[in-house]
Enzyme design. Structure first.
Site, PDB file in Angstrom:
ATOM      1  N   ARG A  39     -63.468  79.114 -19.785  1.00  0.00           N
ATOM      2  CA  ARG A  39     -62.997  80.482 -19.592  1.00  0.00           C
ATOM      3  C   ARG A  39     -63.602  81.398 -20.648  1.00  0.00           C
ATOM      4  NH1 ARG A  39     -56.466  79.480 -18.926  1.00  0.00           N
ATOM      5  NH2 ARG A  39     -56.568  77.875 -17.295  1.00  0.00           N
ATOM      6  N   ASP A  41     -62.755  85.381 -22.403  1.00  0.00           N
ATOM      7  CA  ASP A  41     -61.745  86.438 -22.480  1.00  0.00           C
ATOM      8  C   ASP A  41     -62.198  87.674 -21.717  1.00  0.00           C
ATOM      9  OD1 ASP A  41     -60.346  84.800 -24.231  1.00  0.00           O
ATOM     10  OD2 ASP A  41     -61.241  85.721 -26.014  1.00  0.00           O
ATOM     11  N   ARG A 184     -63.189  84.809 -32.111  1.00  0.00           N
ATOM     12  CA  ARG A 184     -62.806  86.179 -32.456  1.00  0.00           C
ATOM     13  C   ARG A 184     -61.891  86.229 -33.682  1.00  0.00           C
ATOM     14  NH1 ARG A 184     -60.387  88.254 -27.029  1.00  0.00           N
ATOM     15  NH2 ARG A 184     -59.936  90.103 -28.327  1.00  0.00           N
TER      16      ARG A 184
END
Length: 232
Positions: A39, A41, A184
């Site tokens: 996945r 974001d 992040r």
């Protein structure tokens, strides 16, 4: 990735998996499931996402690639297509992934949707020292979203470094797996190091603590890009 709510199909919102599924349904005239290597974001970019599917059709591979690019919107492109070996799985066969994060100290205009603009100077040396602490296997509980708590916090980082490129600070990290928001949060924490708000030696302490509340903020998604996925 700017105009997507990430890779995975959701009840609402535009996703890359959703766009691919719609295009494949039209092209192959059958329902297929597209499985990605992982996945991303919402707002995160990808140059080298990998996905696989099973089809009962007999369209030549190159026709599938060209056909998809003719049906997909302008912000999604299929760069390559190939017949996968038996047992291949885009996610579970992956050996590692590499991400890049870009920071501009100053206002960004043309590439504002792909960099994090910061209006104060950052120490590259201090950020490089912080990144050097991350190599090897560690529990990254302090650097991930824990809602829900991952089944395993262990990741093996094979490469982790900052450099300057074209007036930007560029961070690249490669690991066998990544936790949600891991890159992040690492970037947000190391920006605090670069700005003098914490010292490089705080990174090993955070790794040991596993305490997300003690780490830095989550950097904006727009600066992050999945560069590639490596397979045996």
């Amino acid at each position: 990735g700017t105009d997507f709510d990430g890779w995975q199909i959701q009840a609402e919102g535009r996703t890359v998996q959703g766009e691919l599924s719609r295009a494949l349904r039209t092209l192959l005239r059958e329902e297929v499931t597209v499985i990605g290597a992982g996945r991303t974001d919402a707002g995160t970019h990808a140059l080298g996402q990998v996905a696989h599917l099973l089809t009962t059709g007999d369209l030549p591979i190159e026709r599938i690639r060209r056909g998809l690019n003719g049906l997909l919107p302008p912000d999604v492109a299929v760069r390559e297509a190939a017949e996968a070996p038996p047992g291949f799985h885009a996610r579970y066969s992956a050996r590692s992934k590499r991400y890049r994060y870009r920071i501009r100290t100053g206002k960004a205009a043309l590439d504002r949707r792909q960099v994090w603009s910061i209006d104060h100077p950052l120490s590259l040396v201090a950020m490089q020292e912080a990144a050097a602490c991350l190599a090897g296997p560690h529990d990254f509980g302090a650097f991930c979203c824990q809602d829900p708590v991952p089944a395993s916090l262990r990741c093996r980082v094979d490469h982790c470094a900052w450099r300057t490129e074209g007036g930007e600070l560029v961070f690249e990290i490669e690991a066998d797996r990544f936790l949600r928001h891991m890159v992040r949060i690492l970037v947000g924490t190391m920006v605090q190091v670069g700005g003098g708000r914490r010292v490089p030696e705080s990174l090993p302490v955070l790794l040991t603590s596993g305490d997300r509340a003690q780490a830095g903020p989550t950097a904006p998604a727009r600066g992050l890009c999945l560069l590639w996925v490596d397979y045996p």
